[in-house]
Scaffold this active site. Sequence first.
Site, PDB file in Angstrom:
ATOM      1  CD  GLN A  32      23.252   2.732  62.009  1.00  0.00           C
ATOM      2  OE1 GLN A  32      23.562   3.665  62.550  1.00  0.00           O
ATOM      3  NE2 GLN A  32      21.956   2.448  62.814  1.00  0.00           N
ATOM      4  NE  ARG A  92      11.799   6.315  67.808  1.00  0.00           N
ATOM      5  CZ  ARG A  92      11.030   4.933  67.636  1.00  0.00           C
ATOM      6  NH1 ARG A  92      10.709   4.382  69.031  1.00  0.00           N
ATOM      7  NH2 ARG A  92      10.243   4.297  66.454  1.00  0.00           N
ATOM      8  CB  THR A 118       7.524   6.512  63.722  1.00  0.00           C
ATOM      9  OG1 THR A 118       8.911   7.463  63.171  1.00  0.00           O
ATOM     10  CG2 THR A 118       8.155   6.025  65.093  1.00  0.00           C
ATOM     11  CB  ALA A 175      13.502   2.062  64.011  1.00  0.00           C
ATOM     12  CD  GLU A 200      16.163   3.064  68.944  1.00  0.00           C
ATOM     13  OE1 GLU A 200      15.355   2.475  68.620  1.00  0.00           O
ATOM     14  OE2 GLU A 200      16.442   3.390  68.513  1.00  0.00           O
TER      15      GLU A 200
HETATM   16  N1  LUZ Z   1      14.891   5.683  62.031  1.00  0.00           N
HETATM   17  C1  LUZ Z   1      13.884   5.561  61.926  1.00  0.00           C
HETATM   18  C2  LUZ Z   1      14.670   4.808  64.350  1.00  0.00           C
HETATM   19  O1  LUZ Z   1      14.258   6.904  60.089  1.00  0.00           O
HETATM   20  N2  LUZ Z   1      12.753   6.252  61.783  1.00  0.00           N
HETATM   21  C3  LUZ Z   1      12.942   5.395  63.598  1.00  0.00           C
HETATM   22  O2  LUZ Z   1      11.147   5.652  64.092  1.00  0.00           O
HETATM   23  C4  LUZ Z   1      13.806   5.358  64.220  1.00  0.00           C
HETATM   24  N3  LUZ Z   1      13.796   4.648  65.660  1.00  0.00           N
HETATM   25  C5  LUZ Z   1      14.882   4.516  66.486  1.00  0.00           C
HETATM   26  C6  LUZ Z   1      16.142   4.465  65.407  1.00  0.00           C
HETATM   27  N4  LUZ Z   1      16.194   4.986  63.806  1.00  0.00           N
HETATM   28 MO1  MOS Z   2      19.151   3.683  65.041  1.00  0.00          MO
HETATM   29  S1  MOS Z   2      19.211   5.092  66.578  1.00  0.00           S
HETATM   30  O1  MOS Z   2      20.607   3.908  63.952  1.00  0.00           O
HETATM   31  O2  MOS Z   2      18.654   2.761  65.615  1.00  0.00           O
END
Ligand code: LUZ
Ligand code: MOS
Length: 758
Positions: free
Chosen positions: A195, A308, A438, A507, A716
């Site tokens: 990803q 988070r 974040t 995210a 999400e």
């Molecule tokens: N990945 C990340 C995430 O690096 N920061 C985030 O805040 C986040 N949130 C959801 C899924 N992946």
């Molecule tokens: Mo993430 S948990 O790949 O948004």
Amino acid sequence: MKKYPDHISGKLHLTGASRFIGDEVPLPGMLHAKFLFAPVAHGRIKRLDVSRAASVPGIVRIVTAADVPGANQIGHVIKDEPLFPESEIMYFGQPLAMVLAEDEILAENAVKLIELDIEELEPVLDVDAADERGEWYVPERKIECGDVEKALQEAEFTLSGVTESAGQEHFYMESQRCRAVPGEGSTLTLCTATQSTMEVQEVMSHVLGLPAHHIIIDVPRLGGAFGGKERAGTLWACLAGLGAFLTKRPVQVLLTRDEDMKVTGKRHPFKSKWRVGFDARGRISVYDIELISNGGAYADLSIAILERAMFHAENACHIPNARIRGRACRTNLPSNTAFRGFGAPQGIFVIESVLEKIAEQLRLDPLEVRKINAYQTGDLAPYGQTVKECDISGLLDRLAHTSDYEGLKKEVAEFNAAHNSQKQGLGIVPVKFGISFTTALLNQASALLWIYIDGSASLTTGGVEMGQEVSTKCAIVVSRVLGIPVEKIRVESNNSQRVGNASPTAASTGSDLNGHASRIAAEKVRDHLLPVAVEMLAQHGVECHPEDICLEEGSVFSRIEPEKKTTFADLVREAYNSRVPLAAYGYYSTPGVHFDRDKGVGNPFHYYVCGCALSQVEIDLLNGEHRVLKTFIVHENGNSLSEEIDRGQIVGAFVQSAGWCTIEELPLDTKGRYLAVNPSTYKIPTVRDIPEQLEIELVPAGADYASVFGSKAVGEPPFIYGLSVWFAIQNAVRAANPVAQLRFPATPEAVLLSLNKE
Ligand code: LUZ
Ligand code: MOS
């Protein structure tokens, strides 16, 4: 109206024509990789001798830590993870050596000839043990508002407790994989299941000691990821790349299902200790919580995930006095990693469990307790962000109305009075999910758009397509700006040569960030085209200005004389002939997001996604099994780019989460080995586990604080809705045993154990 909604991959998937990494014919000379995986969760390597294995005919090379030309380091946020351990083994299944051979069976057999002497060390598996020893990647984090100790003293009622949630296997259909192909000079192309193209490129370049521009990353599409390839794919990509670099031959790494499940990290299990103070109406005045996560061997994304979880510790409740502390603990498990929700489901499970306890103690309706605590527009979150345009209480009213909550309560009570061996229960959960990385710097994206001479288009963005149809959404954005059909736009593979420095597609921000970047690129092209359109229409006798031009459904016309048209294709050809550029690069960064980690204060989110869900379940007291009878979801979605795609995301997230809460279990032996490593023992939900009645109401509100064209992120936030099933099961169990303590996940075994009245 279109007969079918836009969905670029749909037909390809249905006909089996979509292509995944490893589906292509093997390249000439391609080598297959197999691994020596660590046989202990914690230990020291005394001797690793590959000479006997290396002498087997057909074995081209065996790669170990000694062969790494650059840094033997793949840690990204914190540099604590070697590609191959040099001495200390940190988890069961950690790759220690890679065998490269002409075929997989040869490689597999040679792995058995590698000689390994180890000194076994005591593994730390349990989060309490790690926490007591202070095994944290970074010191405790804290977010605090109000005066917690004073509010606890003054509270009319207080409760305290410990709440645990469990891990979850990602179970993407496509296992971890990478095909690495050496090119001219020392260039290397990695077709890799990630990803995060930027991370793989950067880490690979450090491992090989090459500049980043020698490493080309290409991601056609992924067969699912769910966070499991946000960072965890980097290891396998770097192993394949290292193999290709050393042998100058293509190398394919492709884990089997069993290998993947054995050695890759999962969702973080959390253990949380809390205290809460509230009044007789159930209104919470104070919440004090310690969130403790089991992060596994290396830091990976554990700190961001913990953060988070902390940002979602109060979920949809406005709590004036809150102290939210978090510690991510190092243990000897495969590094736990990102998984849809990224800590938020774990944090939210705790506060929602607390709300259930308050409702039970005060004998109040669980929906009313949620309403009385709900955020309202203008409230401040514990970290100081103002919550804009938020009406949780209104959404809950809507849910009560569409589900006929009062009727359902009666139905359940009557059912339970009439049945001894089955019980029903209801569960409700709201959500307020913060959208943005974040880590503020990740909130940026790019897009590259080419319009070809016939008016068709090629779009590359930083978004990785993994089944969520970020590609369709970005194409919809371009189609709206240029007034051409989605079929005229090809969304290309994600490639570091066309879009560099791409943030992870994660995210829930993939469509927001890349959609905006696509919009900006398309607007630039449009701005080049409009003066050409003015000249073309003048030849038809239409006098107009660029701002009068409409681009719609492949036609170009002035709003003043709409009947006199030309086509988009003719406009493009004319623009080319007039030497007007037909390509553009779009760049977007989310405005106004920041967070000060030391102070625990800031505006981490661009906006929130809110909603709520209600589930009705029936449990069988004889075998502990449950069925979800009905689920109602009310979801605030702004002006959706594609309601069909969003519904797909909501159903998928709900079912995946219900699986986490109920049937998915990760038993571990005392040596730190996962025991359920294939579908025969690890149960994920199937089509038969979808509620018999599932109703999703999309509410267009929230578009003022949203993203591209007023749309909202959807990947999400709906994951939270699956928690309603766990609470419904708890409610049903308590109808049989009012003091039941239900474990997480609510497996049939857990349900039966909770009926035990001791
Ligand atoms: N990945 C990340 C995430 O690096 N920061 C985030 O805040 C986040 N949130 C959801 C899924 N992946
Ligand atoms: Mo993430 S948990 O790949 O948004």
